[in-house]
Design a protein around this motif. Structure first.
Motif, mmCIF file in Angstrom:
data_model
loop_
_atom_site.group_PDB
_atom_site.id
_atom_site.type_symbol
_atom_site.label_atom_id
_atom_site.label_comp_id
_atom_site.label_asym_id
_atom_site.label_seq_id
_atom_site.Cartn_x
_atom_site.Cartn_y
_atom_site.Cartn_z
ATOM 1 N N VAL A 121 0.855 -1.181 0.000
ATOM 2 C CA VAL A 121 0.000 0.000 0.000
ATOM 3 C C VAL A 121 0.897 1.239 0.000
ATOM 4 C CG1 VAL A 121 -1.724 1.245 1.373
ATOM 5 C CG2 VAL A 121 -1.793 -1.263 1.250
ATOM 6 N N ASN A 122 0.470 2.252 -0.729
ATOM 7 C CA ASN A 122 1.160 3.532 -0.759
ATOM 8 C C ASN A 122 1.273 4.110 0.659
ATOM 9 O OD1 ASN A 122 1.764 6.312 -1.152
ATOM 10 N ND2 ASN A 122 0.972 6.136 -3.262
ATOM 11 N N ASN A 124 1.500 7.045 1.639
ATOM 12 C CA ASN A 124 0.611 8.207 1.804
ATOM 13 C C ASN A 124 -0.786 7.799 2.259
ATOM 14 O OD1 ASN A 124 2.217 10.407 1.316
ATOM 15 N ND2 ASN A 124 1.974 10.250 -0.919
ATOM 16 N N ASP A 125 -1.206 6.601 1.857
ATOM 17 C CA ASP A 125 -2.545 6.157 2.247
ATOM 18 C C ASP A 125 -2.618 5.921 3.755
ATOM 19 O OD1 ASP A 125 -3.484 6.363 -0.304
ATOM 20 O OD2 ASP A 125 -3.394 4.219 -0.748
ATOM 21 N N TYR A 126 -1.517 5.485 4.361
ATOM 22 C CA TYR A 126 -1.503 5.362 5.822
ATOM 23 C C TYR A 126 -1.501 6.750 6.474
ATOM 24 C CZ TYR A 126 -0.543 0.399 5.329
ATOM 25 O OH TYR A 126 -0.638 -0.923 5.019
ATOM 26 N N ASN A 128 -2.549 9.720 5.109
ATOM 27 C CA ASN A 128 -3.709 10.585 4.835
ATOM 28 C C ASN A 128 -5.044 9.855 4.924
ATOM 29 O OD1 ASN A 128 -1.832 12.620 4.231
ATOM 30 N ND2 ASN A 128 -1.687 11.915 2.105
ATOM 31 N N VAL A 130 -7.752 6.765 3.306
ATOM 32 C CA VAL A 130 -8.321 6.523 1.975
ATOM 33 C C VAL A 130 -9.818 6.826 1.985
ATOM 34 C CG1 VAL A 130 -6.615 4.747 1.417
ATOM 35 C CG2 VAL A 130 -8.807 4.081 2.442
ATOM 36 N N LEU A 163 -10.634 4.346 -3.154
ATOM 37 C CA LEU A 163 -9.837 3.119 -3.214
ATOM 38 C C LEU A 163 -10.645 1.988 -3.827
ATOM 39 C CD1 LEU A 163 -7.151 1.739 -2.271
ATOM 40 C CD2 LEU A 163 -8.446 1.002 -0.251
ATOM 41 N N LYS A 240 -3.259 -4.353 3.318
ATOM 42 C CA LYS A 240 -3.582 -3.100 4.014
ATOM 43 C C LYS A 240 -3.185 -3.180 5.489
ATOM 44 C CE LYS A 240 -7.476 -2.381 0.873
ATOM 45 N NZ LYS A 240 -7.566 -3.626 0.097
ATOM 46 N N LEU A 243 -5.633 0.033 7.769
ATOM 47 C CA LEU A 243 -5.513 1.216 6.909
ATOM 48 C C LEU A 243 -6.644 2.193 7.220
ATOM 49 C CD1 LEU A 243 -4.044 2.469 4.411
ATOM 50 C CD2 LEU A 243 -5.698 1.230 2.983
#
Lengths: 281, 281
Positions: A121-122, A124-126, A128, A130, A163, A240, A243
């Motif tokens: 997982v990116n 940034n997703d953690y 900011n 999703v 997502l 994830k 997440l």
């Protein structure tokens, strides 16, 4: 690079193919499970294979010794030199209906196991969180992890701002296309019970951890109307882990930022993860 | 014997296979249509191919010139010496998602066309009528004829006393696993509208014939509660043509025997059938 356990041996995935007469192609008769491997050690292999076997049996597929074969293939595959990412990979085990439909029972299934590079997982997703796309659709027969993802994929096709979809039949937030869904309000964690949703392997571990560390967990479907009042929301899943979710459709969750409960559960999960790995070679 | 149009040419079906990476296998992304051929003349080919193209486009599959290729393959295939049953056969055209999932869109699909021997209905089923298994499940997205038949097949798996399931979500009798469903009361014919159900090719032709010959046809879903009061029930479909239904679950229809309206519509259909055949070679 991707390798595949197919017809009893390992090959390049690109060299493996199924007859067009297999019922997975003509009638969507197929089940699967995705197993993560950390440094050549599969995670929660027994739980994944139990779910795979259940999925097959509930679909009318005669499993025989296929799951035992898959188990050995997973263990052997992640130790191979040609395993992608030195065994930090995703292992996808499939059981298909085969060519024979005996009045809704499938006596002669096929199976194969794909070893693909990891799907991290990116970061940034953690950081900011999703967004999810709510839909009135539902996953039919949540105790069967079948290959039938068309309807779910359609719910957010072409959308870059979400997502994946969140199944919300009858105003209840069940699960997403590929993850378990949780909300948190006043430190109480709420998530739909297994049976109404797929028995997520990471889900079950995270619930155990949460209870062990003093959270109350209510296993009932969160109502869509509760999302506005929730402090946090998050997903669990193989890649994830835990997440944060900050938006569902037009509804922002809490202050629109990832919250402390999801962060704490992610830490707890990662700290205890090794307990669930297969023994080293 | 079965032949297949595959990768641009005709082969034995047993020699045709799809990569395990095709999304029809891994995610159930695939649509199809079944076309009957009478003595080397495909029936209602244009209607079937229109529906196939619609199914693909609604699923996010980029069709390009695939449907034109399939059209030519069907016409060529039924004229071949090795076509099963001298062209009295069933032609199943498939479009699969291919290997690329571009955020829910499928830009690089595969296609193939299988020519199988015919699947005639048992003559006794016309004489005695068939039974159906009602279920609360429904066909998701009825305007897409996707390959996802697992849930429907499960509804009557292992049952010898019923033909297939009848989807009855919310107390309304929609369609069966593989056919359109009608009831008849006081010479008024009632069947669910397209959109709530798949746009059956035989269904549409039979409705036109019924209206032409003086029947009133109401396109609304019959309620399950109406089955007890119905005079008759019947199915339409590519191989069933017009097939009487005498029982749904525990409910016998009318006097439990095939009725005159279904018999009349079957005669009318068979008498006008040639109008819908492709021109002879």
């Amino acid at each position: 690079m991707s390798i595949c356990f197919f017809e009893g041996g390992f090959r390049l995935t690109g060299e493996c193919s199924l007859p067009v007469t297999d019922l997975v192609i003509t009638r969507g008769i197929g089940v699967f499970d995705s197993i993560r491997s950390y440094s050549r050690r599969p995670f929660a292999l027994g739980e994944h294979l139990k779910r795979l076997e259940d999925s097959a049996l509930r679909s009318g597929i005669a499993v025989g010794d296929i799951v035992a074969n898959i188990r050995q293939a997973v263990i052997d595959g992640v130790r191979r030199d040609d395993c992608p990412d030195d065994g930090d990979c995703i292992v996808k085990a499939y059981i298909t209906g085969g060519d024979i439909n005996d009045n809704g029972l499938f006596p002669n299934p096929r199976h194969f196991v794909i070893f693909d590079p990891g799907e991290p997982v990116n970061e940034n997703d953690y950081k900011n969180g999703v967004a999810l796309q709510p839909t009135m659709e539902s996953r039919p027969y949540p105790l069967i992890k079948s290959i039938n993802y068309l309807v779910g994929i359609m719910q957010s096709a072409g959308r870059d701002d979400v997502l994946e979809c969140l199944y919300c039949p009858s105003g209840e937030a069940m699960e997403t296309l590929r993850a378990s869904f949780f909300i948190c309000k006043n430190n109480v964690i709420i998530t739909a019970p297994v049976g109404k949703v797929l028995g997520g392997v990471t889900r079950n571990i995270v619930i155990d951890l949460a209870r062990t560390y003093g959270f109350k967990v209510n296993e009932r479907p969160p109502k869509v109307a509760e999302l506005e009042e929730a402090d946090e929301a998050f997903l669990t899943g193989t890649w994830k882990e835990v997440l944060p979710v900050v938006r569902v459709g037009d509804t922002w969750i809490g202050d629109g930022k990832p919250g402390p409960v999801a962060a704490r559960l992610l830490r707890l999960f990662r700290d205890s993860r090794d307990r669930w790995l297969e023994p080293e070679n």
